[in-house]
Design an enzyme around this catalytic site. Structure first.
Site, short mmCIF file in Angstrom:
data_model
loop_
_atom_site.label_atom_id
_atom_site.label_comp_id
_atom_site.label_asym_id
_atom_site.label_seq_id
_atom_site.Cartn_x
_atom_site.Cartn_y
_atom_site.Cartn_z
N HIS A 51 28.09 25.60 39.87
CA HIS A 51 28.13 26.41 41.09
C HIS A 51 27.02 27.45 41.03
O HIS A 51 26.37 27.63 39.99
CB HIS A 51 29.50 27.11 41.24
CG HIS A 51 29.83 28.01 40.12
ND1 HIS A 51 30.70 27.68 39.11
CD2 HIS A 51 29.39 29.26 39.82
CE1 HIS A 51 30.79 28.67 38.25
NE2 HIS A 51 30.00 29.64 38.66
C1 T46 Z 1 30.09 31.74 36.11
C2 T46 Z 1 30.26 30.99 34.83
C3 T46 Z 1 29.27 31.39 33.80
C4 T46 Z 1 39.58 34.30 37.25
O1 T46 Z 1 40.79 34.37 37.60
N1 T46 Z 1 38.84 35.44 37.18
C5 T46 Z 1 37.54 35.41 36.79
O2 T46 Z 1 36.90 36.46 36.74
C6 T46 Z 1 36.94 34.15 36.47
C7 T46 Z 1 35.48 34.08 36.05
C8 T46 Z 1 37.70 33.03 36.56
N2 T46 Z 1 39.01 33.11 36.93
C9 T46 Z 1 39.81 31.88 36.98
C10 T46 Z 1 39.39 30.91 38.06
C11 T46 Z 1 39.69 29.55 37.45
O3 T46 Z 1 41.03 29.22 37.71
O4 T46 Z 1 39.62 31.19 35.74
C12 T46 Z 1 39.56 29.79 35.95
C13 T46 Z 1 38.27 29.22 35.36
O5 T46 Z 1 37.14 29.73 36.10
P1 T46 Z 1 35.91 28.80 36.54
O6 T46 Z 1 36.36 27.42 36.77
O7 T46 Z 1 35.21 29.49 37.68
O8 T46 Z 1 35.00 28.83 35.22
P2 T46 Z 1 33.48 28.34 35.07
O9 T46 Z 1 33.19 28.28 33.62
O10 T46 Z 1 33.20 27.14 35.87
O11 T46 Z 1 32.59 29.54 35.70
C14 T46 Z 1 32.66 30.86 35.17
C15 T46 Z 1 32.60 31.86 36.32
O12 T46 Z 1 33.62 31.57 37.27
C16 T46 Z 1 31.26 31.87 37.01
O13 T46 Z 1 31.15 33.01 37.83
O14 T46 Z 1 28.99 32.09 36.48
O15 T46 Z 1 31.59 31.09 34.28
#
Ligand code: T46
Length: 135
Positions: free
Chosen positions: A49
């Site tokens: 993303h």
């Molecule tokens: C990014 C990369 C480097 C939350 O509830 N609060 C938060 O602050 C974050 C970051 C995530 N979440 C929840 C949302 C999802 O259910 O944690 C779960 C995993 O998050 P996500 O699928 O977005 O993780 P990544 O590794 O794809 O992305 C994250 C960050 O979301 C993003 O901003 O730049 O790490």
């Protein structure tokens, strides 16, 4: 592609190392949120993303991982493997994170609170968005 790596000052002595990170000093924005990922599976690739406005600094405080960054025109790969080096990730950069070493801990300092509306999760929409922003 212009990549901004930030090397943090180590406050080392005979007890070991310590790094301090402060808003608008080592980190070029107001830190509103800190999160970290750990126990990541060896073949996991995450991210996929971009963010409309969020800015972040990524620091692999233990172990290593790789970050693929794409600004819509060029892309590059960055290896994070030092607790005293951060990668500044501006808004409108597509990111994928992979090749986590066993036990790796990736800490992220973010300029905004968590907001799902700030995410662009479709690569084609991301490309359209980067073109719109440049007009
Ligand atoms: C990014 C990369 C480097 C939350 O509830 N609060 C938060 O602050 C974050 C970051 C995530 N979440 C929840 C949302 C999802 O259910 O944690 C779960 C995993 O998050 P996500 O699928 O977005 O993780 P990544 O590794 O794809 O992305 C994250 C960050 O979301 C993003 O901003 O730049 O790490």
């Amino acid at each position: 592609m212009d990549i901004k790596m930030i090397t943090f000052q180590e406050h080392g002595d005979d007890r070991g190392q310590l790094i301090a990170l402060e808003t608008q000093k080592e980190i070029p924005f107001d830190i509103k949120r800190v999160y970290y990922m750990y126990e990541t599976g060896l073949n996991v690739r995450r991210g996929y993303h971009a963010h409309k406005s969020l800015k972040q600094v990524l620091i692999c405080i233990h172990g290593s991982c790789k970050i693929h960054l794409d600004d819509g025109k060029e892309n590059t790969e960055v290896i994070l493997d030092k607790p005293n080096v951060g990668l500044y990730v501006d808004n409108l950069l597509w990111r994928e994170i992979y090749d986590f070493s066993r036990g790796a801990v990736l800490m992220v300092l973010a300029s905004e609170y968590y907001d799902e509306k700030d995410y662009i999760r479709d690569y084609r929409k991301f490309i359209e968005y980067t073109k719109m922003e440049k007009k």
